[in-house]
Design a protein around this motif. Structure first.
Motif, mmCIF file in Angstrom:
data_model
loop_
_atom_site.group_PDB
_atom_site.id
_atom_site.type_symbol
_atom_site.label_atom_id
_atom_site.label_comp_id
_atom_site.label_asym_id
_atom_site.label_seq_id
_atom_site.Cartn_x
_atom_site.Cartn_y
_atom_site.Cartn_z
ATOM 1 N N UNK A 150 0.870 -1.182 0.000
ATOM 2 C CA UNK A 150 0.000 0.000 0.000
ATOM 3 C C UNK A 150 0.902 1.226 0.000
ATOM 4 N N UNK A 151 0.899 2.064 1.052
ATOM 5 C CA UNK A 151 1.740 3.266 1.055
ATOM 6 C C UNK A 151 2.974 3.152 1.908
ATOM 7 N N UNK A 152 3.294 1.942 2.382
ATOM 8 C CA UNK A 152 4.422 1.753 3.292
ATOM 9 C C UNK A 152 5.592 1.114 2.559
ATOM 10 N N UNK A 154 13.124 -22.991 1.055
ATOM 11 C CA UNK A 154 12.677 -21.618 1.284
ATOM 12 C C UNK A 154 12.272 -21.451 2.735
ATOM 13 N N UNK A 155 12.825 -20.405 3.374
ATOM 14 C CA UNK A 155 12.473 -20.061 4.751
ATOM 15 C C UNK A 155 11.515 -18.874 4.721
ATOM 16 N N UNK A 156 10.430 -18.957 5.488
ATOM 17 C CA UNK A 156 9.418 -17.905 5.492
ATOM 18 C C UNK A 156 9.431 -17.148 6.815
ATOM 19 N N UNK A 157 9.082 -15.853 6.736
ATOM 20 C CA UNK A 157 8.978 -15.004 7.922
ATOM 21 C C UNK A 157 7.708 -14.170 7.845
ATOM 22 N N UNK A 158 7.099 -13.962 9.008
ATOM 23 C CA UNK A 158 5.971 -13.034 9.077
ATOM 24 C C UNK A 158 6.500 -11.607 8.955
ATOM 25 N N UNK A 169 0.037 -4.322 11.403
ATOM 26 C CA UNK A 169 -0.650 -5.536 10.967
ATOM 27 C C UNK A 169 0.366 -6.594 10.532
ATOM 28 N N UNK A 170 0.072 -7.838 10.896
ATOM 29 C CA UNK A 170 0.976 -8.944 10.568
ATOM 30 C C UNK A 170 0.550 -9.606 9.258
ATOM 31 N N UNK A 171 1.503 -9.755 8.382
ATOM 32 C CA UNK A 171 1.284 -10.486 7.126
ATOM 33 C C UNK A 171 1.951 -11.843 7.281
ATOM 34 N N UNK A 172 1.177 -12.908 7.537
ATOM 35 C CA UNK A 172 1.775 -14.234 7.772
ATOM 36 C C UNK A 172 2.600 -14.686 6.574
ATOM 37 N N UNK A 173 3.824 -15.141 6.842
ATOM 38 C CA UNK A 173 4.711 -15.667 5.792
ATOM 39 C C UNK A 173 4.815 -14.698 4.622
ATOM 40 N N UNK A 174 4.976 -13.429 4.962
ATOM 41 C CA UNK A 174 4.990 -12.386 3.927
ATOM 42 C C UNK A 174 6.269 -12.337 3.118
#
Length: 529
Positions: free
Chosen positions: A28-30, A77-81, A87-92
């Motif tokens: 978005x705007x971030x 592949x390693x995923x991180x929130x 706001x948290x984006x799971x496995x973003x």
């Protein structure tokens, strides 16, 4: 300006290029990331993917999550929130912390999950068009034109292995794990080994899902939809995290890949390839298999659908009847008039057992009864057509000898009584009533236009059911029509009896099993007839 556009060859390729200037990622705007060292990965069949150095990521990232996926070209592949504006984006995000050689250029870099909220600002750079190149050649031609001629999945596995070798792919072992729809078999595992005379086929039961050799294995990971697995064997920093890798290493293997074979219903099966070339698999060769995996899946799916249909039909209607249905007897009225011995076997005092044992224990007892009857019937050449409440309807077709059909049915009935008698030592409520009759019946489809039942209809079937009921009244476990009377059986003539919904009296006999039953012998205490 960005790197010059280069043409993709027909080989499967992965290419990692640096991007000139500053590249930014936004949610978005971030601002999520800003870097002058971003890279783009071009991979056959996939859209270009932008990667940022971890040090240039501004979003707040968590420790690695539990999610991991595997790519035979890029690695684990390693995923991180990701936390953005509270706001948290799971496995973003994902990263390849120990990438495979083909993708070493993105080690320590981070990619952002694609969604409607995320965009990449490339500045003045322009990405190449997504490659739509296709891989073609002898292997594809064979898959499209000739592979369908394989008569069995085993034949297809051997032919596929041979074709991969012909196309320069140095495989020493190939396996295909196909999950099935069967009450006892979880799937079928076909394993080809170079130099072996025959393919090995396993049909594991559902216990495989809890077996230590399967849990955490490449087959387990891929079947869960977590992507492919690849591991170089015998190289520096070789993890050997899977037991099968250690076994293959002893055999001289150098590379191992497990990839998904997707069926049209979403089921994920597994294809594994093991290499014995000193350098392992090449990217073009491995990519060729990936490009062909959809076609390979369809070929195995055809076999699997037929095996599933056959297994389900045999489970619900029996082997002989299932073959008839698969053979095309699927319309109302399809069927034959046959001569057969009919057995109707009923569990005694079922209503009282439900009350005394409770519903759950009663179902266990009923299943034990059904299993005993079914196994015995099949051992003597009969077929269980259906379970009707707490009763079993079985047929012993006359395949040229009426005497043999009656003898098989009679011996089956006597063994059922004996086996249930043995079970009654430890299992309360194991007792039965059996009716036997012989005659001409219609063996085929009856029912409505949309809901059919493959069964036997006729006078003999009706008489068998009524004789079982009559046996309960007069205290005999086995009652048969008089034509079942043979010297080998100890029988009691009951005369001609009136049966419910049977027009004429039926001459019948009571039969005693050779093996004494621990249950009170009903015949000796039977009332006079």
């Amino acid at each position: 300006m960005g790197a010059p556009i280069r043409e993709f060859s027909q080989d499967y390729q992965i290419r990692i290029d640096p991007i000139d200037g500053v590249v930014r990622a936004w949610r978005d705007g971030t601002l999520l990331a800003e870097s002058a060292q971003a890279k783009v990965m071009y991979e056959t069949r996939l859209p270009p993917t932008i990667y940022f150095p971890l040090k240039d990521v501004r979003a707040d990232l968590s420790a690695p999550s539990d999610l991991q996926t595997f790519c035979p070209f890029k690695g684990t592949a390693t995923y991180r929130d990701m936390t953005v504006d509270g706001q948290t984006v799971p496995n973003g995000t994902w990263s390849y912390d120990s990438p495979l050689p083909e993708s070493v250029g993105i080690g320590g870099y981070v990619g952002f999950s694609r969604d409607d909220h995320t965009r990449i600002d490339l500045g003045e750079n322009a990405l190449e068009d997504e490659t739509s190149s296709h891989i073609s050649g002898p292997l594809v031609d064979w898959l499209l034109r000739e592979a369908w001629r394989s008569k069995t999945p085993e034949d297809l596995t051997v032919a596929l292995s041979d074709k991969l070798l012909e196309n320069g792919i140095a495989i020493s072992r190939l396996s295909v794990m196909i999950w099935s729809l069967h009450p006892q078999i979880a799937g079928r595992h076909y394993i080809w080994n170079k130099g072996a005379e025959e393919i090995t086929t396993y049909a594991p039961s559902y216990e495989i899902y809890d077996h230590p050799a399967f849990v955490g294995s490449p087959l387990d990971h891929v079947s869960k939809g977590l992507g492919g697995v690849r591991q170089k064997i015998g190289v520096e920093n070789d993890e050997d995290r899977y037991p099968i890798i250690r076994d293959l290493k002893k055999e001289g293997a150098t590379d191992y890949v497990a990839m998904p074979l997707q069926f049209s219903d979403g089921q994920t099966n597994v294809l594994t390839l093991t290499c014995d070339h000193p350098d392992g698999f090449t990217t073009p060769n491995l990519g060729l298999v990936f490009e062909c995996s959809a076609i390979i899946s369809r070929l195995f799916e055809v076999f699997n659908q037929r095996e599933n249909a056959q297994g389900l039909l045999e489970t619900y209607v029996g082997k002989r009847t299932g073959a008839r249905v698969l053979g095309g007897d699927i319309r109302r009225g399809d069927g034959d008039e046959i001569d057969a011995a009919i057995m109707f076997c009923d569990l005694r005092e079922s209503s009282r057992l439900v009350t005394d044992l409770g519903q759950s224990s009663y179902i266990d007892r009923l299943n034990l009864f059904f299993e005993t009857v079914t196994d015995t019937v099949q051992e003597h050449g009969g077929e269980v057509l259906k379970f009707i409440g707490d009763a079993v309807l079985a047929v012993f077709p006359d395949d040229g000898s009426a005497e043999k059909a009656r003898a098989d049915a009679m011996e089956s009935a006597r063994e059922i009584v004996a086996k249930l008698g043995e079970l009654s030592h430890t299992q309360r409520g194991c007792d039965c009533s059996i009716g036997l009759a012989y005659g001409r019946v219609t063996y085929g489809n009856v029912g409505s236009r949309e809901r059919l039942d493959f069964t036997v209809i006729g006078h003999a079937a009706n008489v068998a059911a009524r004789l079982g009921d009559h046996g309960k009244k007069v205290g005999h476990r086995i009652v048969a029509t008089a034509d079942f009377d043979v010297p080998a059986c100890k029988t009691t003539h009951l005369g001609s009896v009136e049966l419910h919904n049977v027009r004429d009296p039926v001459a019948c006999i009571a039969v005693k099993s050779d093996i004494a039953s621990p249950v009170d012998d009903l015949a000796e205490n039977a009332p006079p007839t």
